[in-house]
Design a protein around this motif. Structure first.
Motif, PDB file in Angstrom:
ATOM      1  N   ARG B 288       0.241  45.228  17.461  1.00  0.00           N
ATOM      2  CA  ARG B 288       0.815  46.457  18.008  1.00  0.00           C
ATOM      3  C   ARG B 288      -0.231  47.188  18.842  1.00  0.00           C
ATOM      4  NH1 ARG B 288       3.963  44.692  14.790  1.00  0.00           N
ATOM      5  NH2 ARG B 288       6.031  45.418  14.250  1.00  0.00           N
ATOM      6  N   MET B 289      -1.493  46.845  18.664  1.00  0.00           N
ATOM      7  CA  MET B 289      -2.554  47.517  19.406  1.00  0.00           C
ATOM      8  C   MET B 289      -2.755  46.802  20.734  1.00  0.00           C
ATOM      9  SD  MET B 289      -6.379  48.254  18.103  1.00  0.00           S
ATOM     10  CE  MET B 289      -5.895  49.077  16.620  1.00  0.00           C
ATOM     11  N   LYS B 290      -2.487  47.466  21.829  1.00  0.00           N
ATOM     12  CA  LYS B 290      -2.542  46.880  23.170  1.00  0.00           C
ATOM     13  C   LYS B 290      -1.804  45.548  23.159  1.00  0.00           C
ATOM     14  CE  LYS B 290      -6.612  49.413  24.417  1.00  0.00           C
ATOM     15  NZ  LYS B 290      -7.980  49.407  24.859  1.00  0.00           N
ATOM     16  N   ASN B 291      -2.385  44.503  23.812  1.00  0.00           N
ATOM     17  CA  ASN B 291      -1.715  43.207  23.733  1.00  0.00           C
ATOM     18  C   ASN B 291      -2.616  42.207  23.016  1.00  0.00           C
ATOM     19  OD1 ASN B 291      -3.577  43.229  25.706  1.00  0.00           O
ATOM     20  ND2 ASN B 291      -2.375  42.135  27.226  1.00  0.00           N
ATOM     21  N   TYR B 292      -3.301  42.684  22.017  1.00  0.00           N
ATOM     22  CA  TYR B 292      -4.228  41.843  21.273  1.00  0.00           C
ATOM     23  C   TYR B 292      -3.499  40.827  20.397  1.00  0.00           C
ATOM     24  CZ  TYR B 292      -7.753  45.388  22.439  1.00  0.00           C
ATOM     25  OH  TYR B 292      -8.590  46.234  23.082  1.00  0.00           O
ATOM     26  N   ILE B 293      -4.299  39.919  19.831  1.00  0.00           N
ATOM     27  CA  ILE B 293      -3.739  38.881  18.965  1.00  0.00           C
ATOM     28  C   ILE B 293      -4.050  39.256  17.517  1.00  0.00           C
ATOM     29  CG2 ILE B 293      -3.791  36.424  18.386  1.00  0.00           C
ATOM     30  CD1 ILE B 293      -5.001  36.007  21.239  1.00  0.00           C
ATOM     31  N   LEU B 294      -3.029  39.187  16.673  1.00  0.00           N
ATOM     32  CA  LEU B 294      -3.219  39.482  15.263  1.00  0.00           C
ATOM     33  C   LEU B 294      -3.083  38.183  14.484  1.00  0.00           C
ATOM     34  CD1 LEU B 294      -3.606  42.049  13.499  1.00  0.00           C
ATOM     35  CD2 LEU B 294      -1.182  41.910  13.007  1.00  0.00           C
ATOM     36  N   VAL B 295      -4.075  37.898  13.635  1.00  0.00           N
ATOM     37  CA  VAL B 295      -4.034  36.687  12.812  1.00  0.00           C
ATOM     38  C   VAL B 295      -3.938  37.117  11.358  1.00  0.00           C
ATOM     39  CG1 VAL B 295      -5.269  34.593  12.132  1.00  0.00           C
ATOM     40  CG2 VAL B 295      -5.437  35.428  14.477  1.00  0.00           C
ATOM     41  N   ARG B 296      -2.943  36.627  10.659  1.00  0.00           N
ATOM     42  CA  ARG B 296      -2.791  36.933   9.232  1.00  0.00           C
ATOM     43  C   ARG B 296      -2.860  35.611   8.467  1.00  0.00           C
ATOM     44  NH1 ARG B 296      -4.669  40.840   9.689  1.00  0.00           N
ATOM     45  NH2 ARG B 296      -3.799  42.907   9.960  1.00  0.00           N
ATOM     46  N   ILE B 297      -3.938  35.418   7.702  1.00  0.00           N
ATOM     47  CA  ILE B 297      -4.147  34.149   7.005  1.00  0.00           C
ATOM     48  C   ILE B 297      -3.196  34.048   5.808  1.00  0.00           C
ATOM     49  CG2 ILE B 297      -5.850  32.753   5.760  1.00  0.00           C
ATOM     50  CD1 ILE B 297      -7.973  34.228   7.508  1.00  0.00           C
ATOM     51  N   LEU B 298      -2.552  32.887   5.662  1.00  0.00           N
ATOM     52  CA  LEU B 298      -1.570  32.709   4.585  1.00  0.00           C
ATOM     53  C   LEU B 298      -2.277  32.457   3.253  1.00  0.00           C
ATOM     54  CD1 LEU B 298       0.888  30.338   6.476  1.00  0.00           C
ATOM     55  CD2 LEU B 298       1.201  32.771   6.011  1.00  0.00           C
ATOM     56  N   PRO B 299      -1.667  32.884   2.161  1.00  0.00           N
ATOM     57  CA  PRO B 299      -2.272  32.644   0.845  1.00  0.00           C
ATOM     58  C   PRO B 299      -2.078  31.188   0.409  1.00  0.00           C
ATOM     59  CG  PRO B 299      -0.208  33.823   0.603  1.00  0.00           C
ATOM     60  CD  PRO B 299      -0.458  33.705   2.072  1.00  0.00           C
ATOM     61  N   VAL B 300      -2.859  30.781  -0.593  1.00  0.00           N
ATOM     62  CA  VAL B 300      -2.814  29.405  -1.097  1.00  0.00           C
ATOM     63  C   VAL B 300      -1.405  29.045  -1.574  1.00  0.00           C
ATOM     64  CG1 VAL B 300      -3.684  27.888  -2.911  1.00  0.00           C
ATOM     65  CG2 VAL B 300      -5.250  29.376  -1.691  1.00  0.00           C
ATOM     66  N   SER B 301      -0.683  30.001  -2.146  1.00  0.00           N
ATOM     67  CA  SER B 301       0.651  29.701  -2.665  1.00  0.00           C
ATOM     68  C   SER B 301       1.599  29.221  -1.570  1.00  0.00           C
ATOM     69  CB  SER B 301       1.224  30.940  -3.354  1.00  0.00           C
ATOM     70  OG  SER B 301       1.365  31.969  -2.411  1.00  0.00           O
ATOM     71  N   GLU B 302       1.306  29.565  -0.309  1.00  0.00           N
ATOM     72  CA  GLU B 302       2.191  29.117   0.773  1.00  0.00           C
ATOM     73  C   GLU B 302       1.722  27.821   1.404  1.00  0.00           C
ATOM     74  OE1 GLU B 302       3.744  31.910   3.687  1.00  0.00           O
ATOM     75  OE2 GLU B 302       3.243  33.553   2.326  1.00  0.00           O
TER      76      GLU B 302
END
Lengths: 191, 307
Positions: B288-302
């Protein structure tokens, strides 16, 4: 009426003791920033956080005389006119503008950074450089808008010769609110 | 176990420190060069701290613990007007920054007043991209109570700051309340004011610990610093980004300051030594901040594995 600078300064906020104490500091800080403390004699602030509104009544210490040419610089008669030497450059811009307006650009010379020469028969000493009274009123209103909490966007102010009343509220300001605020402030003054 | 530390010293020979960190298996998070001085924010393996301490002593630098390093904290004010800024919001943001976190200041569009204040979906989502948030409210107890709806929908821990003393049970949606901050019209410099700022740092630290604790129940597939290192190696354009911190670390991912449309695929395609790509173990999405890239690392359960 003779008054000392801010000889009376009262803040009342029923139910908000901490807020009253902090707003005292905020008001002092802002008045100090804008250099207004010496011009205000008495100040009463009443805030009703239930309604909510923010009301201020203040008394102004005497009228400020307008600033004249002889007040901002040393005036001496020179060959063909008058020479003005300015020590404090704060009013230089206003001074040049006033002289240009009165005598025309071709009659005003600036041989040095802080020296002006006016080619004129009569002394420019009485010319008004700045209307300090108007400036003071403008600064005062600016200070009041800064002091009032930001959510209080509906404002009303009444400026008289020697006092002022300012009211800010969240909702539309009704005659009843004005009357109530004035009554509360009146009570503080009489106490 | 990695220790967050901040090194302050001369530019001369500071690359010895960065090389040492690399050799020890630590991570360099941020490097700030200000004329002849350099500030390095790093994560160092706990057992190797003596080596770094010796090196710091040799270079006559200063080594401090930076408890908030590797996190992003939002500092939210009701508006950007003179009533709320620069004091005390900037003092809070700067103080958080000094303790190693990346602080972002957010001024709400319609945050003012008791009755009409509101927060929209975009603002909520933007704040939720951070690890914790500090709300700066004013001096009236009544207003602090009635502005609860502004942060009720947030999923990150909320630290509320204000002037008066408040009871914890009156603010059920706040993680913690810090008093004596409120609205002021001068810079925080008195001992009591600095003390309040210290209280905010302590509260933010506790909030981050609670987030860490909940992450540790279902650990991430990889650690954010490792993902940062791989992105830095394989998408070298990120080093050309003009942001002071081209890759900002969160507790559960990264924010990469490159345009999503151009680099989104490249970031998702970054490959680890184990053979998996970042896109397989993390969600790569526009921030949502400018046009940056957001990376959300998945947990081991997934994902079912750890790299």
């Amino acid at each position: 009426m003779e008054m000392d600078p801010l000889e009376v300064f009262e803040v009342e906020m029923p139910g908000e003791g901490y807020g009253a104490e902090k707003y005292r500091e905020i008001i002092m800080d802002i008045l100090q920033d804008l250099g207004l403390i010496r011009s205000i004699g008495r100040l009463y602030v009443y805030v009703d956080i239930e309604a909510p509104y923010f009301a201020v009544f203040g008394m102004i210490r005497g009228k400020l005389p307008p600033l004249k040419v002889e007040d901002v610089g040393d005036l001496v008669a020179a060959e063909g006119g008058y020479q003005i030497t300015v020590e404090d450059e704060e009013h230089m811009a206003g001074l040049i503008r006033a002289l240009w307006g009165a005598y025309g650009r071709e009659k005003v010379e600036q041989p040095d950074r802080n020296v002006l020469v006016v080619l004129s028969e009569e002394s420019p000493g009485g010319l008004v450089v700045a209307d300090t009274e108007t400036e003071f009123r403008r600064d005062l209103l600016d200070a009041l808008v800064r002091i009032a909490p930001e959510g209080f966007r509906n404002r009303r102010n009444e400026m008289a010769k020697d006092n002022f009343f300012f009211l800010a509220a969240e909702e539309t300001i009704t005659p009843e609110i004005i009357a109530e605020a004035k009554e509360k402030l009146g009570g503080m003054r009489d106490a | 176990m990695l220790d967050p530390v901040m090194f302050t010293g001369g530019v001369y020979k500071h690359d010895l420190v960065t090389e040492l960190i690399e050799d020890l298996g630590g991570y360099l998070l941020q490097k700030n060069v200000t004329q002849s001085e350099v500030i390095l924010l790093m994560l160092v393996p706990h057992e190797d701290m003596p080596a770094l301490e010796a090196m710091t002593k040799e270079l006559k630098g200063k080594l401090e613990r930076a408890p908030l390093a590797g996190t992003e904290i939002a500092v939210v004010t009701p508006t950007l007007a003179i009533h709320h800024l620069p004091h005390p919001a900037c003092d809070v943001a700067e103080y958080i920054r000094r303790h190693g976190a990346k602080s972002n200041m957010i001024g709400m569009g319609r945050g003012v007043a008791r009755e009409i204040s509101q927060m929209d979906e975009f603002e909520t989502a933007l704040i939720n991209e951070h690890d914790a948030v500090v709300f700066t409210f004013g001096n009236f107890a009544d207003c602090i109570l009635k502005k609860e709806h502004l942060y009720r929908t947030l999923t990150v821990p909320v630290i509320v700051t204000g002037g008066p003393e408040m009871k914890k049970e009156d603010l059920p949606y706040a993680f913690e309340y810090v008093k004596n901050v409120g609205r002021i019209a001068h810079r925080s410099r008195k001992a009591t004011e600095i003390g309040s700022l210290d209280n905010i740092i302590a509260a933010v630290g506790r909030a981050l610990d609670s987030v860490r604790a909940s992450i540790s129940k279902d650990p991430l597939t990889t650690t954010p610093p490792r993902a940062m290192e791989v992105v830095r190696e394989q998408v070298p354009d990120v080093t050309q980004s003009l942001s002071p911190l081209p890759i900002a670390l969160n507790l559960n991912g990264l924010r990469i300051k490159l345009p999503y449309e151009e680099y989104g695929e490249a970031v998702a395609g970054v490959e680890f030594d184990e053979g998996v790509t970042l896109g397989e173990i993390a969600k790569v999405m526009p921030s949502r901040m400018k046009n940056y890239i957001l990376v959300r690392i998945l947990p081991v359960s997934e994902t079912g594995f750890v790299v």
